[in-house]
Design a protein around this motif. Structure first.
Motif, PDB file in Angstrom:
ATOM      1  N   LEU A 235       0.832  -1.206   0.000  1.00 23.23           N
ATOM      2  CA  LEU A 235       0.000   0.000   0.000  1.00 23.23           C
ATOM      3  C   LEU A 235       0.865   1.253   0.000  1.00 23.23           C
ATOM      4  N   SER A 236       1.944   1.258   0.784  1.00 25.28           N
ATOM      5  CA  SER A 236       2.833   2.418   0.835  1.00 25.28           C
ATOM      6  C   SER A 236       3.464   2.690  -0.519  1.00 25.28           C
ATOM      7  N   LEU A 237       3.960   1.650  -1.169  1.00 27.61           N
ATOM      8  CA  LEU A 237       4.599   1.827  -2.471  1.00 27.61           C
ATOM      9  C   LEU A 237       3.595   2.299  -3.522  1.00 27.61           C
ATOM     10  N   GLN A 238       2.410   1.735  -3.495  1.00 32.98           N
ATOM     11  CA  GLN A 238       1.394   2.117  -4.478  1.00 32.98           C
ATOM     12  C   GLN A 238       0.945   3.564  -4.289  1.00 32.98           C
ATOM     13  N   THR A 239       0.597   3.917  -3.069  1.00 28.87           N
ATOM     14  CA  THR A 239       0.107   5.275  -2.826  1.00 28.87           C
ATOM     15  C   THR A 239       1.214   6.310  -3.019  1.00 28.87           C
ATOM     16  N   SER A 240       2.442   5.963  -2.652  1.00 27.05           N
ATOM     17  CA  SER A 240       3.557   6.896  -2.839  1.00 27.05           C
ATOM     18  C   SER A 240       3.820   7.135  -4.318  1.00 27.05           C
ATOM     19  N   ALA A 241       3.698   6.083  -5.133  1.00 25.80           N
ATOM     20  CA  ALA A 241       3.888   6.233  -6.574  1.00 25.80           C
ATOM     21  C   ALA A 241       2.800   7.127  -7.168  1.00 25.80           C
ATOM     22  N   VAL A 242       1.550   6.914  -6.754  1.00 29.35           N
ATOM     23  CA  VAL A 242       0.454   7.753  -7.253  1.00 29.35           C
ATOM     24  C   VAL A 242       0.629   9.197  -6.782  1.00 29.35           C
ATOM     25  N   ALA A 243       1.021   9.363  -5.519  1.00 31.30           N
ATOM     26  CA  ALA A 243       1.238  10.710  -4.988  1.00 31.30           C
ATOM     27  C   ALA A 243       2.363  11.417  -5.735  1.00 31.30           C
ATOM     28  N   THR A 244       3.425  10.687  -6.074  1.00 34.81           N
ATOM     29  CA  THR A 244       4.527  11.290  -6.826  1.00 34.81           C
ATOM     30  C   THR A 244       4.064  11.709  -8.211  1.00 34.81           C
ATOM     31  N   ALA A 245       3.240  10.873  -8.846  1.00 36.85           N
ATOM     32  CA  ALA A 245       2.684  11.243 -10.158  1.00 36.85           C
ATOM     33  C   ALA A 245       1.833  12.504 -10.045  1.00 36.85           C
ATOM     34  N   ALA A 246       1.040  12.592  -8.963  1.00 39.60           N
ATOM     35  CA  ALA A 246       0.236  13.798  -8.753  1.00 39.60           C
ATOM     36  C   ALA A 246       1.122  15.013  -8.523  1.00 39.60           C
TER      37      ALA A 246
END
Length: 267
Positions: A60-71
């Motif tokens: 979950l951390s890796l997924q949300t961090s990747a999406v947050a970085t894209a944002a």
């Protein structure tokens, strides 16, 4: 062959005493990590970091961090361009506002997000009518991470844009290139190292986010419980697991930074 004097002398303009506080600063960063490593129960480490709750939190951390970085990239690149290349009244105030998440306690940021996107928040009621509930969901985790990580991208990219200047953009525009073409073909390639550094800093900040996340998103396993939250909960019930997961988070951060520096060196 005798060594040249310049090979053993400190760099020009750098006083010798500067090495002392530099070494102390390095120790301040490294010693806690070394101390953490000495407390890890290596005999059961693999079992601790591969438990169901640990794996769910890490994914979950890796997924949300990747999406947050894209944002952060989608929002931060235009913000940095405006701050670096535009001149208008209130620009300094805008720049200061962008930096607020850097100095706010994360818990305060979480409360602000809750009163914005929560069920009774500024936008939350309207979103609730539309069938969208953001608070205490995975989307809330991404929003919290984006809120605290966005300034890192903006600051890094704005500095790179100011250093690069706009002379190449002017040349490209004078040759008939459209503004969007200039941005993608000239501006961003020139500041790519700064953009990459900003993206990595944003990802690392998002990966370690705790205060805003637990305040705005809560701690539901598999939904909002990221690795920092899992470490916090395990600290009370299973200290060995908390130490193991902490060391895992350090390893992930080192790996991400190392891969990025290698990519920058290859440019």
């Amino acid at each position: 062959m005798p060594r040249l004097a310049s090979e053993s002398a400190p760099p020009v303009g750098l006083p010798r005493w500067a090495f002392v506080p530099a070494a102390l600063g390095g120790l301040l960063v490294l010693l806690p990590l070394v101390a953490l490593g000495t407390r890890v129960d290596w005999s059961s480490y693999w079992g601790l970091v591969t438990s169901e709750s640990a794996r769910a939190a890490l994914v979950l951390s890796l997924q949300t961090s990747a999406v947050a970085t894209a944002a952060c990239l989608v929002l931060g690149i235009p913000m940095a361009l405006v701050l670096a290349r535009c001149r208008f009244p209130g620009l300094d105030l805008l720049r200061s506002l962008v930096l607020i998440p850097l100095v706010l306690p994360p818990v305060v940021g979480g409360i602000a997000l809750l009163y914005t996107f929560g069920r009774r928040g500024l936008l939350g009621e309207t979103l609730e009518v539309a069938g969208l509930q953001i608070a205490f969901s995975t989307a809330a985790v991404v929003l919290a991470q984006t809120f605290v990580a966005l300034p890192f991208l903006v600051v890094s990219l704005e500095g790179a844009l100011r250093t690069a200047g706009g002379r190449y953009d002017v040349v490209a525009a004078s040759l008939g290139a459209r503004p969007t073409t200039v941005l993608w073909r000239v501006t961003l390639p020139l500041v790519w190292p700064g953009l990459l550094s900003g993206a990595v800093l944003s990802f690392a900040r998002a990966l370690g986010e705790f205060g805003a996340t637990i305040t705005f998103a809560g701690s539901l396993q598999g939904v909002t419980r990221t690795l920092p939250l899992e470490i916090y909960l395990q600290r009370e019930t299973d200290p060995d697991a908390a130490v193991a997961l902490s060391f895992l988070l350090v390893l992930v951060a080192v790996l991400v930074i190392g891969l990025t520096r290698r990519s920058r060196s290859a440019l």
